[in-house]
Design a protein around this motif. Structure first.
Motif, PDB file in Angstrom:
ATOM      1  N   GLU A   1       0.827  -1.207   0.000  1.00 26.24           N
ATOM      2  CA  GLU A   1       0.000   0.000   0.000  1.00 26.24           C
ATOM      3  C   GLU A   1       0.861   1.256   0.000  1.00 26.24           C
ATOM      4  O   GLU A   1       0.553   2.231  -0.687  1.00 26.24           O
ATOM      5  N   ARG A   2       1.967   1.232   0.747  1.00 30.80           N
ATOM      6  CA  ARG A   2       2.836   2.400   0.868  1.00 30.80           C
ATOM      7  C   ARG A   2       3.855   2.494  -0.265  1.00 30.80           C
ATOM      8  O   ARG A   2       4.233   3.595  -0.668  1.00 30.80           O
TER       9      ARG A   2
ATOM     10  N   GLY B   1       5.478  -3.243   7.897  1.00 31.01           N
ATOM     11  CA  GLY B   1       5.313  -2.933   6.480  1.00 31.01           C
ATOM     12  C   GLY B   1       5.474  -1.462   6.189  1.00 31.01           C
ATOM     13  O   GLY B   1       6.104  -1.067   5.198  1.00 31.01           O
ATOM     14  N   ARG B   2       4.931  -0.629   7.074  1.00 29.05           N
ATOM     15  CA  ARG B   2       5.041   0.816   6.872  1.00 29.05           C
ATOM     16  C   ARG B   2       6.485   1.288   6.999  1.00 29.05           C
ATOM     17  O   ARG B   2       6.945   2.127   6.218  1.00 29.05           O
ATOM     18  N   VAL B   3       7.199   0.747   7.996  1.00 27.00           N
ATOM     19  CA  VAL B   3       8.599   1.139   8.174  1.00 27.00           C
ATOM     20  C   VAL B   3       9.438   0.691   6.984  1.00 27.00           C
ATOM     21  O   VAL B   3      10.279   1.437   6.471  1.00 27.00           O
ATOM     22  N   ALA B   4       9.197  -0.532   6.516  1.00 27.92           N
ATOM     23  CA  ALA B   4       9.964  -1.060   5.381  1.00 27.92           C
ATOM     24  C   ALA B   4       9.731  -0.247   4.116  1.00 27.92           C
ATOM     25  O   ALA B   4      10.614  -0.157   3.256  1.00 27.92           O
ATOM     26  N   ALA B   5       8.554   0.365   4.003  1.00 27.93           N
ATOM     27  CA  ALA B   5       8.217   1.105   2.787  1.00 27.93           C
ATOM     28  C   ALA B   5       9.014   2.390   2.645  1.00 27.93           C
ATOM     29  O   ALA B   5       9.151   2.907   1.523  1.00 27.93           O
ATOM     30  N   GLY B   6       9.546   2.894   3.721  1.00 24.30           N
ATOM     31  CA  GLY B   6      10.291   4.148   3.607  1.00 24.30           C
ATOM     32  C   GLY B   6      11.046   4.499   4.860  1.00 24.30           C
ATOM     33  O   GLY B   6      10.439   4.790   5.890  1.00 24.30           O
ATOM     34  N   PHE B   7      12.361   4.422   4.832  1.00 28.29           N
ATOM     35  CA  PHE B   7      13.189   4.846   5.957  1.00 28.29           C
ATOM     36  C   PHE B   7      14.467   5.449   5.378  1.00 28.29           C
ATOM     37  O   PHE B   7      14.901   5.095   4.282  1.00 28.29           O
TER      38      PHE B   7
END
Length: 354
Positions: free
Chosen positions: A51-52, A155-161
């Motif tokens: 989703e992200r 999942g959210r962290v993996a999508a953008g760090f």
């Protein structure tokens, strides 16, 4: 972004059947009717990632070690290898990490518990690639600080760090754990994405809980079934009630009688009455009320019960908020919000559950 995914499909199977871990206990867990939980949690994390970051590239092992979950989440994964046998092992996890590190990838997103975290971290340490890792919590015991608080958060962290930091990978002796003794050991230091939604390492210390236990005992009601969770804080309550409870298991008590010691989910459900109260204490340093070390207290048990959270003031000093991760979003939502936590014989403190 290229993300390597490693799923330990048997992680966490021993939790709800009262085994407190799955290391060397897979066959017994299956005999007790255990069901896999890691694949579903992997799919949840990967769906949040999709989703992200829909354009993310997923590299993984075949079958339940990542490929099946990635496809269900909408990805078309690149397969870098496959497990040697139908029943996967720690060596399959390590070999998968070696294959992914050779690609290389920007992040290893793994699904499991502390044992899986050790396998990933130690294997990465053997390579020249400084690849960060991030855990999707699926094991029974999760003492390490390399995990996100929930699969969705992973999942959210993996999508953008954009930054990483060093964090601890801890593990405990499961045989000693089953006998009621916690022997935690620092096994590795790993690079992990910087994010607020990562859990802390478990603190093994605690404050005085005698007055708290006395307060709970004062308010015990006839005819009510009490489900008493693991840990030293609730252990003091068990002692106050006059029985020798399971130090790291879940016990059931009603009207002065111990109905079940070190109970599984099935035991709990069969002993519940018309009125039920779950008494649990959050994990020190992490704040988890459900979903870490007490999987026996399943969503079905929680739905039929009231919940009382207890903790010493010392423990709460190191906790900003409480967390729940039962695997059932409706149950988690019902538990979220502001909650009174008993900290003494009469005193309670308001703390938010997220």
């Amino acid at each position: 972004m290229r993300i390597g995914v490693v799923v330990n499909p048997i992680a966490g199977m021993g939790g709800r059947v009262g085994l407190k871990g799955t290391d060397g206990k897979v066959a017994e867990a299956r005999e007790r009717g255990a069901e896999q939980r890691a694949p579903d949690r992997a799919e949840t994390a990967l769906s949040a990632l999709k989703e992200r970051s829909p354009a993310a590239e997923i590299l993984t092992y075949a079958g339940e070690m990542g490929a099946e979950e990635a496809r269900r989440a909408g990805f078309d994964p690149e397969i870098v290898g496959r497990p040697s046998k139908n029943e996967t092992s720690a060596e399959d996890t390590r070999e998968a990490v070696r294959c992914l590190a050779a690609e290389p990838v920007d992040l290893i997103l793994f699904v499991g518990g502390d044992g899986t975290a050790v396998d990933v971290a130690e294997t990465l340490a053997e390579t020249d690639e400084k690849i960060p890792m991030l855990g999707v919590p699926a094991g029974v015991k999760i003492y390490s600080s390399v995990f996100a608080v929930t699969p969705e958060a992973a999942g959210r962290v993996a999508a953008g760090f954009d930054r990483t930091e060093e964090r601890e990978v801890n593990d405990i002796d499961e045989d000693a754990y089953r006998e009621g003794e916690v022997r935690a050991e620092l096994r590795a230091i790993a690079k992990v994405p910087v994010a607020e939604s990562l859990q802390s390492s478990k603190q093994l210390g605690g404050g005085t809980v005698e007055s708290l236990a006395a307060g709970v005992a004062d308010e015990i009601e006839d005819g009510v079934t009490y489900v008493l969770g693991p840990g030293s804080t609730v252990g003091a309550i068990k002692s106050q009630l006059g029985f020798d409870g399971s130090p790291l298991g879940v016990d059931v008590w009603r009207d002065g009688e111990l109905l079940a010691r070190d109970a599984s989910e099935t035991d709990l459900l069969s002993n519940l009455g018309d009125e039920n109260v779950i008494i649990v204490s959050p994990i020190g340093g992490q704040g988890f009320v459900f979903g870490r070390g007490n999987h026996q207290i399943s969503p079905d048990v929680i739905r039929r019960s009231d919940v009382e959270v207890v903790a010493s003031k010392t423990k709460l000093d190191g906790i900003g908020v409480l967390h729940v991760d039962t695997g059932d979003e409706d149950v988690d939502n019902s538990l979220r919000g502001w909650r009174k936590v008993r900290v003494g014989r009469f005193e309670r403190r308001m703390l938010k559950v997220e």
